[in-house]
Design a protein around this motif. Structure first.
Motif, short mmCIF file in Angstrom:
data_model
loop_
_atom_site.label_atom_id
_atom_site.label_comp_id
_atom_site.label_asym_id
_atom_site.label_seq_id
_atom_site.Cartn_x
_atom_site.Cartn_y
_atom_site.Cartn_z
N ALA A 114 -11.72 -3.26 38.59
CA ALA A 114 -10.69 -4.11 37.81
C ALA A 114 -11.31 -4.19 36.46
CB ALA A 114 -10.63 -5.82 38.43
N GLY A 115 -10.11 -4.20 35.81
CA GLY A 115 -10.50 -4.33 34.08
C GLY A 115 -9.38 -4.35 33.26
N TYR A 116 -9.82 -3.90 31.96
CA TYR A 116 -8.48 -3.78 30.73
C TYR A 116 -8.46 -2.35 30.44
CZ TYR A 116 -7.34 -3.63 25.76
OH TYR A 116 -6.68 -3.18 24.62
N THR A 117 -7.33 -1.87 30.09
CA THR A 117 -6.79 -0.51 29.54
C THR A 117 -5.66 -0.65 28.51
OG1 THR A 117 -6.06 1.54 30.51
CG2 THR A 117 -4.78 -0.49 31.19
N ASN A 118 -5.96 0.47 27.52
CA ASN A 118 -5.26 0.55 26.43
C ASN A 118 -4.49 1.87 26.29
OD1 ASN A 118 -5.03 1.29 23.41
ND2 ASN A 118 -4.68 -0.75 23.51
N ALA A 119 -3.52 2.06 26.41
CA ALA A 119 -2.82 3.53 26.30
C ALA A 119 -2.08 3.49 25.09
CB ALA A 119 -1.84 3.64 27.47
N ARG A 120 -2.08 4.67 24.50
CA ARG A 120 -1.19 5.10 23.43
C ARG A 120 0.08 5.89 24.01
NH1 ARG A 120 -4.44 7.29 19.03
NH2 ARG A 120 -4.59 5.25 18.38
N VAL A 121 1.09 5.48 23.10
CA VAL A 121 2.49 6.28 23.45
C VAL A 121 2.94 6.89 22.37
CG1 VAL A 121 4.78 6.28 24.62
CG2 VAL A 121 3.03 4.77 25.59
N THR A 122 3.37 8.08 22.22
CA THR A 122 3.80 8.76 21.06
C THR A 122 5.46 9.02 21.54
OG1 THR A 122 3.03 10.96 21.44
CG2 THR A 122 1.84 9.29 19.87
N GLY A 123 6.22 9.48 20.54
CA GLY A 123 7.44 9.75 20.56
C GLY A 123 8.28 10.09 19.44
N SER A 124 9.39 10.85 19.78
CA SER A 124 10.47 11.01 18.87
C SER A 124 11.77 10.65 18.90
CB SER A 124 10.21 12.58 18.49
OG SER A 124 10.57 13.29 19.36
N LEU A 140 -0.55 0.34 24.01
CA LEU A 140 0.03 -1.03 25.21
C LEU A 140 -1.28 -1.33 25.85
CD1 LEU A 140 2.72 1.16 26.74
CD2 LEU A 140 3.09 -0.52 24.85
N ASP A 141 -1.48 -2.70 25.77
CA ASP A 141 -2.64 -3.24 26.57
C ASP A 141 -2.35 -3.61 27.79
OD1 ASP A 141 -4.33 -3.37 24.07
OD2 ASP A 141 -3.28 -5.11 23.39
N GLY A 142 -3.17 -3.42 28.85
CA GLY A 142 -2.73 -3.88 30.21
C GLY A 142 -4.20 -4.15 31.02
N VAL A 143 -3.67 -4.40 32.40
CA VAL A 143 -5.01 -4.47 33.30
C VAL A 143 -5.04 -3.41 34.05
CG1 VAL A 143 -4.88 -6.99 33.20
CG2 VAL A 143 -3.44 -5.86 34.65
N ARG A 144 -6.19 -2.88 34.74
CA ARG A 144 -6.27 -1.82 35.88
C ARG A 144 -7.01 -2.24 36.98
NH1 ARG A 144 -8.18 3.66 33.18
NH2 ARG A 144 -5.76 3.61 33.14
N SER A 166 -2.23 0.60 36.82
CA SER A 166 -2.34 -0.11 35.60
C SER A 166 -1.08 -0.61 35.20
CB SER A 166 -2.52 0.81 34.17
OG SER A 166 -3.95 1.53 34.64
N ASN A 167 -1.13 -1.76 34.91
CA ASN A 167 0.16 -2.53 34.33
C ASN A 167 -0.01 -2.93 32.89
OD1 ASN A 167 2.06 -4.65 33.91
ND2 ASN A 167 2.23 -5.04 36.24
N TYR A 168 0.87 -2.44 31.99
CA TYR A 168 0.96 -2.46 30.60
C TYR A 168 1.84 -3.62 30.24
CZ TYR A 168 -1.80 1.64 30.79
OH TYR A 168 -2.66 2.77 31.09
N THR A 172 5.64 -1.23 31.26
CA THR A 172 5.23 -0.07 31.78
C THR A 172 4.09 -0.11 32.77
OG1 THR A 172 5.64 0.57 29.46
CG2 THR A 172 4.17 2.29 30.69
N GLU A 173 4.01 1.03 33.88
CA GLU A 173 3.24 0.93 34.81
C GLU A 173 2.83 2.47 35.05
OE1 GLU A 173 5.61 -0.33 38.42
OE2 GLU A 173 4.63 -2.33 38.17
N ARG A 174 1.54 2.59 35.65
CA ARG A 174 0.90 3.67 35.91
C ARG A 174 0.05 3.87 37.10
NH1 ARG A 174 -2.04 5.97 30.78
NH2 ARG A 174 -0.85 7.86 30.85
N HIS A 175 0.47 4.90 37.81
CA HIS A 175 -0.28 5.34 39.06
C HIS A 175 -0.97 6.64 38.98
CE1 HIS A 175 1.99 2.01 41.35
NE2 HIS A 175 2.84 2.52 40.75
N GLN A 176 -2.37 6.62 39.22
CA GLN A 176 -3.02 7.69 39.26
C GLN A 176 -3.99 7.98 40.42
OE1 GLN A 176 -5.19 6.41 35.63
NE2 GLN A 176 -3.99 7.84 34.36
N LEU A 177 -3.95 9.39 40.72
CA LEU A 177 -5.02 9.65 41.89
C LEU A 177 -5.77 10.76 41.38
CD1 LEU A 177 -2.52 10.18 44.93
CD2 LEU A 177 -4.05 8.50 44.73
N LEU A 178 -7.12 10.30 41.48
CA LEU A 178 -8.01 11.27 40.60
C LEU A 178 -9.17 11.73 41.72
CD1 LEU A 178 -8.92 8.76 37.94
CD2 LEU A 178 -7.34 10.79 37.89
#
Length: 185
Positions: A114-124, A140-144, A166-168, A172-178
């Protein structure tokens, strides 16, 4: 005199190479897998990155640690309506998390993080009969939170499988399988 120092060092190196990997100490890894980012819609892609961590044994079965990760993603979503086209791309994702592990065998550890996450989003945004492009970038700041399993392979090498959520901010949400491979120092 120097030969007397080499004998214990050589014996220690041989022992460490033959011993099963410990679930504690400094570790470094590479990892990658499936990435889904959603916020209004969703798109799938590939996530890949590196991690650095430290785990400390608490008794015989538990470990407590901290880790930091730097990841990139291939997730990109575009939508068009008439002469307007909007695209957003998931960029780098930096995180730091606490990790609690439980040794389920001599060489395997089940863990939660459990922790903190910071994601960058770019666009046009491209609009108009004569196309005019506007570019943007945001963080975007969030928790993971996540769960995973780490298995010693040989010596100091290990492999892992992990799920992250991750919940930003901004919905915005993110699911990852690694999966990943790493080394303990």
């Amino acid at each position: 005199m120097h030969i007397l120092l080499l004998v214990p060092a050589a014996a220690a190196a041989a022992f460490l190479a033959a011993a099963p990997a410990s679930a504690q100490g400094v570790r470094a890894e590479i990892h990658g897998g499936w990435d889904r980012v959603s916020g209004g819609g969703h798109d799938d892609g590939i996530v890949y990155g590196v991690g650095l961590g430290y785990d400390h044994a608490i008794g015989r079965k538990l470990t407590l640690g901290i880790e930091a990760n730097a990841d990139e993603s291939s997730v990109k979503e575009c939508q068009s309506a008439g002469t307007v086209r909007a695209c957003a791309k998931a960029g780098r994702d930096l995180s730091v998390a606490a990790r609690l592990g439980h040794k389920v065998s001599e060489t395997g550890t089940l863990y939660a993080l459990a922790g903190y996450t910071n994601a960058r989003v770019t666009g046009s945004l491209i609009a108009g009969i004569v196309p005019t492009a506007t570019r943007f970038s945001d963080t975007l700041d969030g928790v993971r939170v996540g769960v995973g399993y780490e298995q010693a392979i040989s010596g100091k090498l290990y492999a892992k499988a992990e799920y992250r959520y991750s919940n930003y901010e901004g919905g915005t949400e993110r699911h990852q399988l690694l999966t990943g491979i790493g080394v303990r120092f």
